[in-house]
Design a protein around this motif. Structure first.
Motif, PDB file in Angstrom:
ATOM      1  N   VAL A   1       0.856  -1.190   0.000  1.00 13.85           N
ATOM      2  CA  VAL A   1       0.000   0.000   0.000  1.00 13.85           C
ATOM      3  C   VAL A   1       0.889   1.235   0.000  1.00 13.85           C
ATOM      4  CG1 VAL A   1      -1.783   1.293   1.266  1.00 13.85           C
ATOM      5  CG2 VAL A   1      -1.795  -1.211   1.321  1.00 13.85           C
ATOM      6  N   VAL A   2       0.495   2.229  -0.788  1.00 12.55           N
ATOM      7  CA  VAL A   2       1.131   3.536  -0.742  1.00 12.55           C
ATOM      8  C   VAL A   2       0.062   4.507  -0.253  1.00 12.55           C
ATOM      9  CG1 VAL A   2       2.343   5.347  -2.019  1.00 12.55           C
ATOM     10  CG2 VAL A   2       2.584   2.945  -2.726  1.00 12.55           C
ATOM     11  N   ALA A   3       0.369   5.256   0.814  1.00 13.69           N
ATOM     12  CA  ALA A   3      -0.619   6.154   1.403  1.00 13.69           C
ATOM     13  C   ALA A   3       0.012   7.503   1.726  1.00 13.69           C
ATOM     14  CB  ALA A   3      -1.198   5.527   2.671  1.00 13.69           C
ATOM     15  N   ARG A   4      -0.836   8.523   1.772  1.00 18.93           N
ATOM     16  CA  ARG A   4      -0.385   9.883   2.067  1.00 18.93           C
ATOM     17  C   ARG A   4      -1.246  10.471   3.172  1.00 18.93           C
ATOM     18  NH1 ARG A   4       2.084  14.355   0.179  1.00 18.93           N
ATOM     19  NH2 ARG A   4       2.876  13.383  -1.713  1.00 18.93           N
ATOM     20  N   LYS A   5      -0.562  11.188   4.078  1.00 17.63           N
ATOM     21  CA  LYS A   5      -1.243  11.977   5.101  1.00 17.63           C
ATOM     22  C   LYS A   5      -0.452  13.264   5.229  1.00 17.63           C
ATOM     23  CE  LYS A   5      -3.172  11.606   9.743  1.00 17.63           C
ATOM     24  NZ  LYS A   5      -3.258  10.710  10.920  1.00 17.63           N
ATOM     25  N   GLY A   6      -1.026  14.355   4.759  1.00 19.63           N
ATOM     26  CA  GLY A   6      -0.314  15.627   4.766  1.00 19.63           C
ATOM     27  C   GLY A   6       0.921  15.546   3.886  1.00 19.63           C
ATOM     28  N   ARG A   7       2.082  15.839   4.469  1.00 18.75           N
ATOM     29  CA  ARG A   7       3.345  15.823   3.726  1.00 18.75           C
ATOM     30  C   ARG A   7       4.121  14.524   3.921  1.00 18.75           C
ATOM     31  NH1 ARG A   7       4.053  19.331  -0.179  1.00 18.75           N
ATOM     32  NH2 ARG A   7       6.266  19.089   0.134  1.00 18.75           N
ATOM     33  N   THR A   8       3.451  13.476   4.393  1.00 19.90           N
ATOM     34  CA  THR A   8       4.107  12.188   4.610  1.00 19.90           C
ATOM     35  C   THR A   8       3.552  11.158   3.636  1.00 19.90           C
ATOM     36  OG1 THR A   8       4.423  12.663   6.951  1.00 19.90           O
ATOM     37  CG2 THR A   8       4.559  10.353   6.285  1.00 19.90           C
ATOM     38  N   VAL A   9       4.454  10.467   2.959  1.00 18.17           N
ATOM     39  CA  VAL A   9       4.078   9.355   2.094  1.00 18.17           C
ATOM     40  C   VAL A   9       4.628   8.093   2.750  1.00 18.17           C
ATOM     41  CG1 VAL A   9       4.350   8.291  -0.183  1.00 18.17           C
ATOM     42  CG2 VAL A   9       4.105  10.780   0.021  1.00 18.17           C
ATOM     43  N   ALA A  10       3.730   7.147   2.997  1.00  7.46           N
ATOM     44  CA  ALA A  10       4.127   5.886   3.629  1.00  7.46           C
ATOM     45  C   ALA A  10       4.018   4.751   2.620  1.00  7.46           C
ATOM     46  CB  ALA A  10       3.252   5.600   4.840  1.00  7.46           C
ATOM     47  N   PHE A  11       5.079   3.974   2.539  1.00  2.84           N
ATOM     48  CA  PHE A  11       5.083   2.741   1.759  1.00  2.84           C
ATOM     49  C   PHE A  11       4.865   1.646   2.790  1.00  2.84           C
ATOM     50  CE2 PHE A  11       7.302   5.856  -0.712  1.00  2.84           C
ATOM     51  CZ  PHE A  11       6.809   5.643  -1.988  1.00  2.84           C
ATOM     52  N   VAL A  12       3.742   0.952   2.683  1.00  7.79           N
ATOM     53  CA  VAL A  12       3.272   0.090   3.763  1.00  7.79           C
ATOM     54  C   VAL A  12       3.354  -1.385   3.390  1.00  7.79           C
ATOM     55  CG1 VAL A  12       1.340  -0.400   5.316  1.00  7.79           C
ATOM     56  CG2 VAL A  12       1.670   1.934   4.446  1.00  7.79           C
ATOM     57  N   GLU A  13       3.997  -2.153   4.255  1.00  6.41           N
ATOM     58  CA  GLU A  13       4.018  -3.618   4.152  1.00  6.41           C
ATOM     59  C   GLU A  13       2.911  -4.131   5.069  1.00  6.41           C
ATOM     60  OE1 GLU A  13       5.602  -7.556   3.255  1.00  6.41           O
ATOM     61  OE2 GLU A  13       5.428  -5.634   2.237  1.00  6.41           O
TER      62      GLU A  13
ATOM     63  N   ARG B   1      13.862  -4.644   3.901  1.00  4.80           N
ATOM     64  CA  ARG B   1      14.834  -4.184   2.897  1.00  4.80           C
ATOM     65  C   ARG B   1      14.225  -4.228   1.501  1.00  4.80           C
ATOM     66  NH1 ARG B   1      18.920  -6.097   5.887  1.00  4.80           N
ATOM     67  NH2 ARG B   1      18.680  -8.221   5.166  1.00  4.80           N
ATOM     68  N   ARG B   2      13.493  -5.280   1.204  1.00  7.54           N
ATOM     69  CA  ARG B   2      12.852  -5.402  -0.121  1.00  7.54           C
ATOM     70  C   ARG B   2      11.817  -4.303  -0.333  1.00  7.54           C
ATOM     71  NH1 ARG B   2      10.555 -10.869  -1.477  1.00  7.54           N
ATOM     72  NH2 ARG B   2      10.475  -9.908  -3.511  1.00  7.54           N
ATOM     73  N   VAL B   3      11.040  -4.022   0.705  1.00  9.95           N
ATOM     74  CA  VAL B   3      10.047  -2.936   0.623  1.00  9.95           C
ATOM     75  C   VAL B   3      10.767  -1.603   0.448  1.00  9.95           C
ATOM     76  CG1 VAL B   3       8.208  -1.704   1.855  1.00  9.95           C
ATOM     77  CG2 VAL B   3       8.331  -4.198   1.963  1.00  9.95           C
ATOM     78  N   ALA B   4      11.847  -1.393   1.197  1.00 17.23           N
ATOM     79  CA  ALA B   4      12.598  -0.140   1.098  1.00 17.23           C
ATOM     80  C   ALA B   4      13.181   0.053  -0.305  1.00 17.23           C
ATOM     81  CB  ALA B   4      13.705  -0.107   2.148  1.00 17.23           C
ATOM     82  N   ARG B   5      13.706  -1.016  -0.906  1.00 20.00           N
ATOM     83  CA  ARG B   5      14.244  -0.911  -2.266  1.00 20.00           C
ATOM     84  C   ARG B   5      13.144  -0.551  -3.260  1.00 20.00           C
ATOM     85  NH1 ARG B   5      17.553  -5.491  -0.828  1.00 20.00           N
ATOM     86  NH2 ARG B   5      16.081  -6.857  -1.877  1.00 20.00           N
ATOM     87  N   ALA B   6      11.984  -1.182  -3.117  1.00 23.46           N
ATOM     88  CA  ALA B   6      10.863  -0.866  -3.999  1.00 23.46           C
ATOM     89  C   ALA B   6      10.393   0.572  -3.769  1.00 23.46           C
ATOM     90  CB  ALA B   6       9.716  -1.852  -3.760  1.00 23.46           C
ATOM     91  N   ALA B   7      10.362   1.013  -2.518  1.00 24.16           N
ATOM     92  CA  ALA B   7       9.933   2.377  -2.200  1.00 24.16           C
ATOM     93  C   ALA B   7      10.875   3.402  -2.832  1.00 24.16           C
ATOM     94  CB  ALA B   7       9.864   2.565  -0.686  1.00 24.16           C
TER      95      ALA B   7
END
Length: 120
Positions: free
Chosen positions: A44-56, A76-82
């Motif tokens: 999931v990719v989500a936004r709240k204000g000025r924060t974008v979270a890449f969510v596992e 680490r895999r999620v971070a690389r994709a993010a």
């Protein structure tokens, strides 16, 4: 796909849907789901204000099993994709982070904000 694997896939998708509802109810806007790139996948990719979270998102049959659901390798895999996806979803000046949402039947979702730090 075996019956067991197909059931795990269905439960995983259900967990992602529940995670999206949870994020939405807590003020996040869902930008994307199941984003795959060569480096990995972001649920999931989500936004709240000025924060974008890449969510596992991790779904398990029991709350106890959630304690072992996430590890440094998966993060680490999620971070690389993010890193690859950030240009698509983040704007200049946005904070970018990796979050984890753990879900099991009969429990509230457990969110780990900023679960991955660069260089970790």
């Amino acid at each position: 796909m075996s019956g067991r694997r197909a059931e795990a896939e269905r439960q995983g998708r259900r967990g992602e849907t529940l995670a999206c509802w949870y994020l939405w109810l807590t003020g996040w806007r869902i930008l994307a789901r199941r984003q795959r790139v060569g480096a990995g996948e972001v649920d999931v990719v989500a936004r709240k204000g000025r924060t974008v979270a890449f969510v596992e998102v991790k779904w398990r049959r029991t709350a106890q099993a959630l304690d072992l659901a996430i590890d440094a390798h998966r993060l680490r895999r999620v971070a690389r994709a993010a890193e690859v996806l950030a240009a698509r979803y983040a704007k200049v000046g946005d904070d970018i982070r990796i979050d984890v949402i753990l879900i099991a039947p009969g429990t509230w979702p457990r969110r780990i904000a900023n679960a991955w730090q660069p260089g970790a």
